[in-house]
Motif scaffolding. Structure first.
Motif, short mmCIF file in Angstrom:
data_model
loop_
_atom_site.label_atom_id
_atom_site.label_comp_id
_atom_site.label_asym_id
_atom_site.label_seq_id
_atom_site.Cartn_x
_atom_site.Cartn_y
_atom_site.Cartn_z
N ALA A 194 0.84 -1.21 0.00
CA ALA A 194 0.00 0.00 0.00
C ALA A 194 0.87 1.25 0.00
CB ALA A 194 -0.93 -0.02 1.21
N ALA A 195 1.95 1.24 0.79
CA ALA A 195 2.86 2.40 0.83
C ALA A 195 3.53 2.60 -0.53
CB ALA A 195 3.91 2.20 1.92
N LEU A 196 3.92 1.51 -1.18
CA LEU A 196 4.54 1.59 -2.51
C LEU A 196 3.56 2.12 -3.55
CD1 LEU A 196 6.54 -1.77 -2.43
CD2 LEU A 196 7.54 0.53 -2.43
N ASP A 197 2.31 1.67 -3.46
CA ASP A 197 1.27 2.17 -4.38
C ASP A 197 1.07 3.68 -4.21
OD1 ASP A 197 0.83 -0.34 -5.39
OD2 ASP A 197 -1.02 -0.72 -4.25
N GLU A 198 1.09 4.12 -2.95
CA GLU A 198 0.90 5.54 -2.66
C GLU A 198 2.01 6.39 -3.28
OE1 GLU A 198 0.92 7.90 1.42
OE2 GLU A 198 -0.67 6.40 1.41
N HIS A 342 8.06 13.93 2.84
CA HIS A 342 6.76 14.56 2.56
C HIS A 342 5.64 13.69 3.14
CE1 HIS A 342 7.29 11.50 -0.50
NE2 HIS A 342 5.98 11.51 -0.70
N GLY A 343 4.51 14.30 3.41
CA GLY A 343 3.31 13.54 3.78
C GLY A 343 3.39 12.80 5.09
N GLU A 344 3.97 13.43 6.11
CA GLU A 344 4.00 12.88 7.49
C GLU A 344 4.49 11.43 7.53
OE1 GLU A 344 0.05 13.32 9.09
OE2 GLU A 344 -0.12 15.33 8.26
N LEU A 354 10.31 2.67 5.26
CA LEU A 354 11.49 2.33 4.45
C LEU A 354 11.09 2.13 2.99
CD1 LEU A 354 14.60 1.29 4.46
CD2 LEU A 354 13.52 -0.97 4.35
N ALA A 355 9.94 1.46 2.77
CA ALA A 355 9.47 1.22 1.40
C ALA A 355 9.25 2.53 0.67
CB ALA A 355 8.17 0.41 1.44
N ARG A 356 8.68 3.51 1.36
CA ARG A 356 8.48 4.84 0.75
C ARG A 356 9.81 5.45 0.33
NH1 ARG A 356 4.58 8.60 1.73
NH2 ARG A 356 6.06 10.02 2.72
N VAL A 360 10.75 6.30 -3.59
CA VAL A 360 11.07 7.66 -4.07
C VAL A 360 12.46 7.67 -4.69
CG1 VAL A 360 11.49 10.05 -3.38
CG2 VAL A 360 9.53 8.82 -2.43
N ALA A 361 13.42 7.01 -4.03
CA ALA A 361 14.79 6.99 -4.54
C ALA A 361 14.88 6.24 -5.87
CB ALA A 361 15.73 6.37 -3.51
#
Length: 380
Positions: A194-198, A342-344, A354-356, A360-361
């Motif tokens: 879900a975090a990766l999808d976001e 970003h995004g709290e 960590l996935a986020r 992003v990277a």
């Protein structure tokens, strides 16, 4: 060197991005969440109970390079210094001599081919070591695992090189949960997906540069020499991945420092000869006259790193070391990019956070490669 204005035009031109991306790196990175879900299902189907039925091993020996090695270091960092089992990462093509029947060997490779994959698998079978294979469907490693009656996570051939980290990490997380080494909540693959999808929604090619954290970072790195400061072991694993992606995809050399133990070196670099020398006036100078690259500090935070600090020789905590490094950067006019802040970010559990950062990277490294047109130059 590509100008920031030209690069921004490229990054906001969907047709041009597609033309410069012959291997489909952008769609592959955007599909990371789907990759986690699919690999999770494939891991279930592989039948891990064949290696977990014997109970907790003495150690996990993970035979892997690049993405697989990063996945292994993420697992080791999540387990932390209180882990009841050792986690060793070796490149192959042989298993360490001390590996025995009380260990589990995991061979993790995108292709599942070559002696670095197949050799250790046959070696494990010969020595009576429990074996788990991860690699392409129908690969030689697949055959080696079948002959050893060992589980094999068969990855689809659609997996794209440089974008398979989650195909390596997901089975390792499932294995650790099944062995009782990680709590189900710590390694929640659906929360990670879900975090990766976001992030794919926030950082995908349709989002313009000024609202896209990954495009913004790519533009910041365009004329930079990145210096990564990573807060603790888990952020350190992410830093290894990011440095590898920036080097491999965009040809950019990166200095990476894990805090707190490498704080002294990080501060020496940020205050060293590569720092801008014109002091307070630096901010107002005409950047069009710049030649060469400037240091830029990229910070990777892990607010949960404190629990692992007991294992560090350095008396300072990772957070305190990060504060000192940031002060040094400010004192020497080194600009700072905070990764995925970003995004709290604090509203996410540790692994999805960590996935986020990794997502992003990954997007940024691909955008940088496409802005520089290095993909087409290398693979066209």
């Amino acid at each position: 060197m590509t100008s920031p204005e030209l690069a921004e035009e490229v990054l906001d031109d969907l047709d041009l991005l597609r033309a410069r991306d012959p291997r489909g790196l952008l769609p592959a990175v955007a599909g990371a969440g789907a990759q986690v879900r699919e690999t999770s299902r494939l891991t279930e189907e592989a039948g891990l109970e064949r290696v977990t039925a014997g109970g907790r091993p003495r150690g996990l020996v993970i035979v892997a390079r690049r993405e697989g090695a990063v996945a292994a270091s993420v697992l080791r960092a999540l387990l932390g210094p209180s882990s009841p089992v050792t986690v060793d990462v070796v490149p192959g093509p042989v298993l360490p001599v001390w590996t025995g029947p009380t260990d589990i060997a995991v061979v993790a490779t995108r292709t599942g081919a070559g002696r670095y994959a197949v050799g250790p698998a046959y070696d494990a079978a010969r020595r009576g070591v429990a074996l788990l294979g991860i690699g392409a469907e129908g690969a030689p490693l697949h055959a080696a695992c079948s002959s050893a009656r060992a589980p094999y996570v068969a990855l689809p051939s659609s997996r794209v090189r440089h974008t398979t980290l989650w195909s390596m990490l997901t089975p390792l997380l499932r294995l650790a949960v099944d062995l009782g080494l990680l709590a189900e909540s710590t390694a929640d693959c659906e929360a990670v997906a879900a975090a990766l999808d976001e992030v794919a929604g926030e950082c995908g090619p349709a989002q313009e540069s000024f609202v896209n954290p990954a495009k913004t970072l790519a533009l910041e790195l365009l004329d930079a020499l990145p210096v990564i400061a990573a807060e603790g072991p888990l952020a350190g694993a992410a830093a290894t991945r990011i440095a590898d992606q920036l080097a491999t995809l965009a040809g950019l050399p990166v200095a990476s420092f894990r805090l707190p133990d490498q704080r002294v070196a990080a501060e020496a670099v940020l205050g060293g000869p590569l720092t801008a020398s014109d002091g307070a006036d630096d901010f107002f100078r005409d950047r069009a006259e710049d030649t060469g690259r400037r240091l830029r500090l990229l910070t990777i935070r892990d607010t949960d790193a404190g629990a692992a600090d007991a294992a560090e020789r350095e008396p300072r905590s990772a957070a305190e070391a990060m504060s000192e490094v940031l002060r040094t950067a400010t004192a020497h006019n080194v600009p700072v990019s905070a990764l995925a802040e970003h995004g709290e970010p604090e509203r996410y559990p540790r692994l999805p956070r960590l996935a986020r950062q990794l997502a992003v990277a990954d997007f940024s490294a691909v955008y940088l490669a496409l802005a520089l047109d290095s993909e087409r130059a290398h693979h066209g």
